[in-house]
Design an enzyme around this catalytic site. Structure first.
Site, short mmCIF file in Angstrom:
data_model
loop_
_atom_site.label_atom_id
_atom_site.label_comp_id
_atom_site.label_asym_id
_atom_site.label_seq_id
_atom_site.Cartn_x
_atom_site.Cartn_y
_atom_site.Cartn_z
N LYS A 13 30.22 -34.36 -0.45
CA LYS A 13 31.51 -34.95 -0.82
C LYS A 13 32.58 -33.90 -1.05
CE LYS A 13 30.41 -36.53 -4.97
NZ LYS A 13 29.08 -35.98 -5.14
N ARG A 88 31.04 -42.47 -12.09
CA ARG A 88 29.61 -42.42 -11.75
C ARG A 88 28.90 -43.70 -12.14
NH1 ARG A 88 27.87 -37.09 -10.66
NH2 ARG A 88 29.17 -35.56 -11.73
N ARG A 122 20.76 -23.72 -1.99
CA ARG A 122 22.09 -23.44 -2.50
C ARG A 122 22.05 -22.36 -3.58
NH1 ARG A 122 26.19 -28.03 -4.68
NH2 ARG A 122 24.92 -28.04 -6.56
N ARG A 155 21.05 -22.29 -9.56
CA ARG A 155 21.22 -23.03 -10.81
C ARG A 155 19.92 -23.75 -11.12
NH1 ARG A 155 26.39 -26.80 -10.57
NH2 ARG A 155 24.78 -27.98 -9.53
N ARG A 166 17.73 -35.61 -10.43
CA ARG A 166 19.15 -35.94 -10.29
C ARG A 166 19.35 -37.05 -9.28
NH1 ARG A 166 21.40 -30.39 -8.60
NH2 ARG A 166 23.42 -31.37 -8.44
#
Ligand code: ZN
Length: 215
Positions: A13, A88, A122, A155, A166
């Protein structure tokens, strides 16, 4: 035009929003950026958010909504905006509907396996937040940010197990949200896999189709 981009973490996104900013000339408003900026500027809300995040808790809706409302009132958002990361949940969407009119909600669909593949590679700069990918976009020097020299790291929430958690949270929260916007006739679902250029072309085709219909 007031847009909301929905998609799982890692659905791309942010990239789509950046491309849409170029095309539409309206700001990309991400709640993550709003939090970081408010903390950096030590605003009243920023201090609140800093304490909440430091305790490991989620920022409560009233704080997030207040920040979004403040941001949407800025002059550069007068012609429209792209919201990313908010709302959300259905209660957040209800709160947003009281402060702003939403024209279109675009959902970028990406399979969970694809998200896991993207996110586990990532890396992020600890100092400036710049995002890298060990496969597709590594920093020039391993572990060092090209932009600021900060430490580039994985992370904790980009580890596979955390990503799966998640994703299940996202699906649980967002399914009712998608249904809510769908019921209002505001939702468009787009295939979010593949080259970002192709995904963006689908988004442009969607806007063109809407324009043609409105005429
Ligand atoms: Zn950096």
């Amino acid at each position: 035009m007031n847009l909301i981009f929905l998609g799982a973490p890692g659905a791309g996104k942010g990239t789509m929003a950046d491309m849409a900013v170029q095309k539409l000339g309206i700001p990309h408003i991400s709640t993550g950026d709003l939090f970081r900026e408010a903390i950096k500027n030590e605003t009243v809300l920023g201090k609140k958010v800093k304490d909440i995040l430091a305790s490991g808790a989620l920022v409560p809706d009233d704080v997030t909504v207040a920040m979004v409302e403040e941001r949407l009132a800025k002059p550069d958002a007068a012609k429209g905006w792209i919201l990313d990361g908010f709302p959300r949940t259905t209660p957040q969407a209800e709160a947003l509907s009281r402060i702003a009119k939403v024209d279109l909600v675009v959902e970028f669909g990406v399979r969970d396996e694809v998200v896991v593949g993207r996110l586990s590679t990532r890396r992020v700069c600890k100092a400036c937040g710049k995002i890298y990918n060990v496969k597709t976009l590594p920093p020039k020097v391993e572990g060092v940010c090209d932009a600021c020299g900060g430490e580039v790291y994985t992370r904790p929430d980009d580890r596979e197990e955390a990503i799966r958690t998640r994703l299940s949270t996202y699906h649980a929260q967002t399914a009712p949200l998608i249904a809510w916007y769908g019921g209002k006739g505001l939702l468009a679902s787009l295939e979010g896999e593949g080259d970002p250029k192709d995904v963006f072309a689908r988004f442009e085709a969607l806007l063109a189709a809407r324009d043609a219909k409105a005429r």
